[in-house]
Scaffold this motif. Structure first.
Motif, PDB file in Angstrom:
ATOM      1  N   LYS A   1       0.831  -1.216   0.000  1.00  0.00           N
ATOM      2  CA  LYS A   1       0.000   0.000   0.000  1.00  0.00           C
ATOM      3  C   LYS A   1       0.861   1.259   0.000  1.00  0.00           C
ATOM      4  O   LYS A   1       0.593   2.218  -0.711  1.00  0.00           O
ATOM      5  N   ARG A   2       1.910   1.258   0.833  1.00  0.00           N
ATOM      6  CA  ARG A   2       2.707   2.480   0.991  1.00  0.00           C
ATOM      7  C   ARG A   2       3.669   2.701  -0.169  1.00  0.00           C
ATOM      8  O   ARG A   2       3.894   3.820  -0.593  1.00  0.00           O
ATOM      9  N   ASN A   3       4.311   1.599  -0.615  1.00  0.00           N
ATOM     10  CA  ASN A   3       5.415   1.744  -1.571  1.00  0.00           C
ATOM     11  C   ASN A   3       5.106   1.156  -2.929  1.00  0.00           C
ATOM     12  O   ASN A   3       5.985   1.131  -3.785  1.00  0.00           O
ATOM     13  N   GLY A   4       3.936   0.581  -3.059  1.00  0.00           N
ATOM     14  CA  GLY A   4       3.641  -0.119  -4.305  1.00  0.00           C
ATOM     15  C   GLY A   4       4.485  -1.365  -4.466  1.00  0.00           C
ATOM     16  O   GLY A   4       4.771  -1.806  -5.587  1.00  0.00           O
ATOM     17  N   ALA A   5       4.919  -1.938  -3.330  1.00  0.00           N
ATOM     18  CA  ALA A   5       5.787  -3.121  -3.400  1.00  0.00           C
ATOM     19  C   ALA A   5       5.074  -4.266  -4.115  1.00  0.00           C
ATOM     20  O   ALA A   5       3.899  -4.529  -3.864  1.00  0.00           O
ATOM     21  N   ARG A   6       5.797  -4.920  -5.008  1.00  0.00           N
ATOM     22  CA  ARG A   6       5.251  -6.107  -5.652  1.00  0.00           C
ATOM     23  C   ARG A   6       5.582  -7.313  -4.783  1.00  0.00           C
ATOM     24  O   ARG A   6       6.676  -7.407  -4.221  1.00  0.00           O
ATOM     25  N   ILE A   7       4.626  -8.228  -4.657  1.00  0.00           N
ATOM     26  CA  ILE A   7       4.843  -9.420  -3.832  1.00  0.00           C
ATOM     27  C   ILE A   7       4.770 -10.645  -4.734  1.00  0.00           C
ATOM     28  O   ILE A   7       3.768 -10.867  -5.415  1.00  0.00           O
ATOM     29  N   VAL A   8       5.856 -11.409  -4.725  1.00  0.00           N
ATOM     30  CA  VAL A   8       5.940 -12.621  -5.550  1.00  0.00           C
ATOM     31  C   VAL A   8       5.998 -13.832  -4.627  1.00  0.00           C
ATOM     32  O   VAL A   8       6.758 -13.843  -3.658  1.00  0.00           O
ATOM     33  N   CYS A   9       5.196 -14.819  -4.931  1.00  0.00           N
ATOM     34  CA  CYS A   9       5.174 -16.042  -4.129  1.00  0.00           C
ATOM     35  C   CYS A   9       5.863 -17.166  -4.899  1.00  0.00           C
ATOM     36  O   CYS A   9       5.510 -17.444  -6.048  1.00  0.00           O
ATOM     37  N   ILE A  10       6.856 -17.791  -4.269  1.00  0.00           N
ATOM     38  CA  ILE A  10       7.504 -18.970  -4.859  1.00  0.00           C
ATOM     39  C   ILE A  10       7.057 -20.170  -4.035  1.00  0.00           C
ATOM     40  O   ILE A  10       7.368 -20.267  -2.838  1.00  0.00           O
ATOM     41  N   ASP A  11       6.309 -21.031  -4.644  1.00  0.00           N
ATOM     42  CA  ASP A  11       5.751 -22.173  -3.903  1.00  0.00           C
ATOM     43  C   ASP A  11       5.253 -23.198  -4.916  1.00  0.00           C
ATOM     44  O   ASP A  11       4.584 -22.817  -5.884  1.00  0.00           O
ATOM     45  N   PRO A  12       5.545 -24.466  -4.707  1.00  0.00           N
ATOM     46  CA  PRO A  12       5.005 -25.467  -5.636  1.00  0.00           C
ATOM     47  C   PRO A  12       3.476 -25.465  -5.660  1.00  0.00           C
ATOM     48  O   PRO A  12       2.866 -25.833  -6.660  1.00  0.00           O
ATOM     49  N   ARG A  13       2.867 -25.039  -4.578  1.00  0.00           N
ATOM     50  CA  ARG A  13       1.403 -25.076  -4.487  1.00  0.00           C
ATOM     51  C   ARG A  13       0.819 -23.676  -4.668  1.00  0.00           C
ATOM     52  O   ARG A  13       1.411 -22.685  -4.244  1.00  0.00           O
ATOM     53  N   TYR A  14      -0.386 -23.649  -5.237  1.00  0.00           N
ATOM     54  CA  TYR A  14      -1.114 -22.379  -5.329  1.00  0.00           C
ATOM     55  C   TYR A  14      -1.885 -22.221  -4.022  1.00  0.00           C
ATOM     56  O   TYR A  14      -3.005 -22.696  -3.868  1.00  0.00           O
ATOM     57  N   THR A  15      -1.241 -21.569  -3.069  1.00  0.00           N
ATOM     58  CA  THR A  15      -1.799 -21.479  -1.722  1.00  0.00           C
ATOM     59  C   THR A  15      -2.725 -20.275  -1.602  1.00  0.00           C
ATOM     60  O   THR A  15      -2.813 -19.434  -2.500  1.00  0.00           O
TER      61      THR A  15
END
Ligand code: SF4
Length: 527
Positions: A190-204
């Motif tokens: 919200k504050r910085n427009g940070a992108r969040i990437v998830c690395i995981d074999p499962r779609y959690t």
């Protein structure tokens, strides 16, 4: 009119969040627990597992009286006995074992069923004084902790997440396991427009909330981290000035990751080579970037290589220089509750036995002196340890004397000779640290113990007294045990008054040149 009160407490479970709670008591009974809204990190929310904690305390299946086995081990046949009978039996059998086989024939078997200073560590005082073997090891995040012991910093204050500009959630389902971290991660978005990437074999559940999900093959995490580090090094994106201040073996690490081209990583991980490169570039460019990592990838065959490569990647990026940057694997307040165990009570050096090898140890397959007596608390080894079949066989040895402190008749308790009813978190006093933030917190006793349940501190005192052990540390109250674990500048009275205290350690300090850490050496050539 019902008499009501609200009592400050802390969730005791082995979880990075260590939530502060309020226990609502009416007429001497806890009617509900709820998160303490004033706590800066856990912010008034517990999880589904603990919202109904009072049902644990008031379960009709609670063990409320000492029990002595009457049938075969594992048959679950017990008779109720008095505390006096139970303590007499334990003192007599432990005494016999020490006389015939020496103190090292006794062994603690414990884990983090409670992370409290008293509940976790008080019984160790007794075993140290008896000269019992030590129990070492960790069945959860051992690779990360072992790496930390060599000088790597493996975490930082999660309230700093809000400063991050790019976030990788690697092998961690934050919204399910440690959901309080999500608030601060999302705040960065919200504050910085940070992108969040998830690395995981499962779609959690967490992957669904991220900006991108990269599904790698299970166990291929080390290869991806190596490949990303290689991109930083080959494309001139690494902060070499910082990395050279931190590590002494950059050339060796460079050679180690050289074979991990984007193409090879792509084949190993089951993703596109372009994804490896773009992920590495985006991570390197962020000011700062961070990786929140879970315990799961550490428990793969390449778990050790993974945490080392990941730490190296974060060091090469230089993100540790800035608040909100670096590796968030585990982090701790700068308070060591293990002081409550009083290792100074040991009369002499004793052997150390590895918890994860308990099955082999109990069955005499480790080649060491046989174990003749065990005291079990805060864990259910018949179920949770590796090779649990061997653990169960070991616990069923007729010549093994087993005492279990428990709330319920677990698979381990069913194999015990004596089962002692332990208090739940609502019935005793304790203090807690955590492995996911920087607050030390209090757990005040909300209600009187049910039935004849006793705290682990009280059980320690009773057995020690009956065995004629007269060191004052073995008769300290639960409050004194808790206080003994706290540093001088954090008196127990302060903690009782405030409920919690933040105790942040220094942030990834730059080591002296001769104390620089190693990055290389923990990578199998074939992933
Ligand atoms: S999130 Fe963790 S610390 Fe909080 S209540 Fe649940 S198990 Fe306990």
């Amino acid at each position: 009119m019902a008499e009501t009160k609200v009592v400050q407490g802390t969730c005791p479970l082995d979880c990075p969040d260590t939530c502060a709670w309020q226990a609502h008591v009416e007429d001497g009974k806890v009617v509900r627990v709820e998160g303490d809204k004033a706590h800066p990190f856990t912010r008034g929310v517990l999880c589904a597992k603990v919202n109904d904690y009072p049902t644990r305390t008031y379960s009709p299946e609670r063990l409320l009286h000492p029990l002595r086995r009457t049938g075969a081990k594992g048959a679950g046949e017990f008779e109720r006995i008095s505390w006096e009978q139970a303590v007499d039996t334990i003192a007599e059998r432990f005494g016999e074992i020490i006389t015939r086989h020496g103190g090292e024939a006794l062994m603690p078997v414990t884990y983090f069923g409670s992370m409290g200073a008293v509940q976790k560590y008080a019984p160790l005082r007794l075993l140290h004084a008896l000269g019992a073997s030590d129990m070492i090891g960790n069945i959860c995040g051992a690779p990360g902790l072992a790496m930390m012991a060599t000088g790597h910093t493996i975490g930082f204050d999660p309230e700093e997440y809000v400063h991050a500009k790019f976030i990788i959630l690697w092998g961690v389902n934050v919204l399910t396991t440690g959901h309080h971290h999500w608030h601060f991660l999302n705040e960065a978005r919200k504050r910085n427009g940070a992108r969040i990437v998830c690395i995981d074999p499962r779609y959690t559940q967490t992957a669904a909330k991220c900006d991108e999900h990269i599904a790698i093959r299970p166990g291929s995490d080390a290869a991806l981290a190596a490949g990303m580090a290689r991109v930083l090094l080959t494309e001139g994106l690494a902060d070499l000035e910082y990395a050279e201040q931190m590590a002494h073996d950059l050339d060796e690490f460079r050679e180690q990751v050289e074979p991990w081209t984007p193409e090879r990583v792509a084949e190993t991980c089951g993703i596109d080579a372009a994804t490896v490169v773009s992920l590495a570039r985006e991570f390197a460019a962020a000011e700062p970037g961070m990786v929140r990592c879970g315990v799961g990838p550490q428990q793969t065959v390449q778990g050790e290589a993974f945490v080392w490569n990941l730490s190296a990647l974060c060091i090469l990026s230089g993100h540790w220089r800035s608040a909100g940057g670096g590796l968030a694997l585990m982090t701790f307040p700068d308070v060591n509750l293990a002081h409550a165990a009083r290792p100074d009570l040991k009369q002499e050096k004793v052997r150390s036995l590895e918890l994860s090898r308990l099955g082999a140890i109990l069955n005499g397959d480790d080649g060491g002196q046989p174990i003749k007596g065990v005291l079990v608390w805060g864990t259910n080894p018949a179920v949770v340890l590796p090779d649990s079949g061997a653990v169960r066989r070991g616990l069923e040895r007729e010549d093994l004397f087993t005492v279990v402190l428990e709330h319920f008749m677990t698979d381990t308790a069913r194999r015990a000779d004596i089962v002692l009813p332990a208090t739940t978190q609502l019935e005793h006093f304790d203090v807690h640290t955590t492995w996911g933030h920087h607050y030390v917190s209090i757990n005040k006793q909300a209600v009187e113990p049910l039935g004849e349940a006793k705290s682990h501190g009280e059980i320690t005192r009773l057995i020690a007294l009956r065995m004629g052990l007269n060191h004052p540390a073995l008769q300290e109250s639960d409050e004194e045990i808790a206080a003994s674990a706290l540093p001088e500048d954090l008196p127990l009275a302060d903690l009782e008054a405030t409920g919690w205290r933040k105790r942040s350690p220094a942030r990834a300090p730059i080591p002296a040149p001769d104390k620089r850490i190693a990055l290389a050496g923990y990578f199998a050539t074939e992933a």
